[in-house]
Design a protein around this motif. Structure first.
Motif, PDB file in Angstrom:
ATOM      1  N   LYS A  62     -57.296 111.026 130.578  1.00  0.00           N
ATOM      2  CA  LYS A  62     -57.925 109.753 130.933  1.00  0.00           C
ATOM      3  C   LYS A  62     -59.429 109.944 131.025  1.00  0.00           C
ATOM      4  O   LYS A  62     -59.905 110.929 131.594  1.00  0.00           O
ATOM      5  CB  LYS A  62     -57.389 109.244 132.268  1.00  0.00           C
ATOM      6  CG  LYS A  62     -55.932 108.834 132.216  1.00  0.00           C
ATOM      7  CD  LYS A  62     -55.493 108.219 133.523  1.00  0.00           C
ATOM      8  CE  LYS A  62     -54.061 107.713 133.414  1.00  0.00           C
ATOM      9  NZ  LYS A  62     -53.651 107.015 134.636  1.00  0.00           N
ATOM     10  N   GLY A 116     -62.394 107.158 131.902  1.00  0.00           N
ATOM     11  CA  GLY A 116     -62.809 105.781 132.153  1.00  0.00           C
ATOM     12  C   GLY A 116     -61.708 104.818 131.764  1.00  0.00           C
ATOM     13  O   GLY A 116     -60.648 104.794 132.362  1.00  0.00           O
ATOM     14  N   THR A 117     -61.925 104.044 130.698  1.00  0.00           N
ATOM     15  CA  THR A 117     -60.939 103.056 130.257  1.00  0.00           C
ATOM     16  C   THR A 117     -60.101 103.544 129.077  1.00  0.00           C
ATOM     17  O   THR A 117     -59.306 102.792 128.530  1.00  0.00           O
ATOM     18  CB  THR A 117     -61.652 101.752 129.834  1.00  0.00           C
ATOM     19  OG1 THR A 117     -62.572 102.052 128.786  1.00  0.00           O
ATOM     20  CG2 THR A 117     -62.395 101.136 131.000  1.00  0.00           C
ATOM     21  N   GLU A 137     -57.340 106.224 127.277  1.00  0.00           N
ATOM     22  CA  GLU A 137     -56.243 107.138 127.568  1.00  0.00           C
ATOM     23  C   GLU A 137     -55.730 107.722 126.259  1.00  0.00           C
ATOM     24  O   GLU A 137     -55.408 106.998 125.328  1.00  0.00           O
ATOM     25  CB  GLU A 137     -55.123 106.352 128.263  1.00  0.00           C
ATOM     26  CG  GLU A 137     -54.028 107.186 128.829  1.00  0.00           C
ATOM     27  CD  GLU A 137     -53.052 106.363 129.644  1.00  0.00           C
ATOM     28  OE1 GLU A 137     -51.925 106.165 129.162  1.00  0.00           O
ATOM     29  OE2 GLU A 137     -53.423 105.909 130.755  1.00  0.00           O
ATOM     30  N   ALA A 176     -69.678 105.711 128.614  1.00  0.00           N
ATOM     31  CA  ALA A 176     -68.616 104.728 128.375  1.00  0.00           C
ATOM     32  C   ALA A 176     -68.862 103.932 127.094  1.00  0.00           C
ATOM     33  O   ALA A 176     -67.945 103.342 126.531  1.00  0.00           O
ATOM     34  CB  ALA A 176     -68.506 103.775 129.562  1.00  0.00           C
ATOM     35  N   ALA A 228     -57.006 101.906 124.588  1.00  0.00           N
ATOM     36  CA  ALA A 228     -58.244 101.441 125.212  1.00  0.00           C
ATOM     37  C   ALA A 228     -58.309  99.930 125.130  1.00  0.00           C
ATOM     38  O   ALA A 228     -58.045  99.342 124.078  1.00  0.00           O
ATOM     39  CB  ALA A 228     -59.461 102.054 124.527  1.00  0.00           C
ATOM     40  N   SER A 229     -58.646  99.301 126.222  1.00  0.00           N
ATOM     41  CA  SER A 229     -58.847  97.839 126.279  1.00  0.00           C
ATOM     42  C   SER A 229     -57.683  97.065 125.673  1.00  0.00           C
ATOM     43  O   SER A 229     -57.882  96.098 124.941  1.00  0.00           O
ATOM     44  CB  SER A 229     -60.152  97.456 125.580  1.00  0.00           C
ATOM     45  OG  SER A 229     -61.238  98.136 126.155  1.00  0.00           O
ATOM     46  N   GLY A 288     -64.730  97.905 123.597  1.00  0.00           N
ATOM     47  CA  GLY A 288     -63.326  98.154 123.273  1.00  0.00           C
ATOM     48  C   GLY A 288     -63.045  98.294 121.790  1.00  0.00           C
ATOM     49  O   GLY A 288     -61.922  98.627 121.410  1.00  0.00           O
TER      50      GLY A 288
END
Length: 198
Positions: free
Chosen positions: A54, A56-57, A59, A74, A90-91, A109
């Motif tokens: 992981k 931040g946003t 994986e 990021a 992501a997103s 994203g």
């Protein structure tokens, strides 16, 4: 640079300015670690326990493979696959990449995939700077991060200059600067704690 062997046998090579959070022993269905910065993973195979990185946003999910994750910002996250396969989420979007591909996730994203030269991702793990046709600004950011110095471009035209560069990291900053200046793309020197580019 630092090498860690996790409890499942997974090898992790951390690049400069990076942090990895991980349990002393994996006891759940998934093997989850959290990364800030850049790391090269040689994941121990275990089909019953997916390995998840992981950042931040983002994986990245794998079963057993080699890949590189770079997440210093990021707005510019990269997952590069060396062998095997990985799924990146992501997103709300998901993408699977194959060896030789780099998946870039931007802050909004958006995901883009491109073919890359894998040597640069393996060379840093082995103690080398290796840059192939990259802008000088990206090269010096990486070198500055490694030696913990800032970078100032007084000659802004030199920022976009593409370079091919190979050097041993442990030879020291002076050695690296000597090699950079031999390319005659710009005059680079150390002033205090800052690399200055004229």
């Amino acid at each position: 640079m630092f090498k860690i062997v996790l409890s499942d046998g997974t090898e992790v090579f951390l690049n400069a300015g990076s942090r990895l959070a991980y349990p002393t022993k994996f006891v759940r269905k998934e093997r989850i670690v959290t990364l800030e910065g850049e790391a090269y993973f040689k994941v121990a195979k275990d089909k019953d326990h997916p390995f998840i990185v992981k950042t931040g946003t983002v994986e990245t999910r794998v079963l057993g493979t080699e890949f590189n994750v770079s997440s210093y910002s990021a707005s510019d996250v990269h997952v590069t696959l060396i062998e095997g396969s990985v799924q990146v989420d992501a997103s709300g979007s998901s993408k699977v990449i194959v060896p030789g591909q780099d998946l870039c996730i931007r802050e909004d994203g958006n995901m883009t995939v491109e073919e890359v030269d894998l040597h640069s991702y393996m060379y840093w793990r082995d103690g080398y700077f290796y840059f192939d046709n990259l802008p000088l600004v990206d090269v010096l950011k990486s070198i500055g991060r490694w030696y913990n110095v800032g970078v100032e471009f007084r000659n802004t035209e030199a920022m976009g200059c593409k370079v091919h560069f190979l050097s041993e990291r442990f030879q020291g900053l002076e050695h690296t600067l000597t090699l950079l200046n031999r390319m005659e793309k710009a005059d680079i020197r150390l002033e205090g704690n800052t690399l200055v580019v004229d």
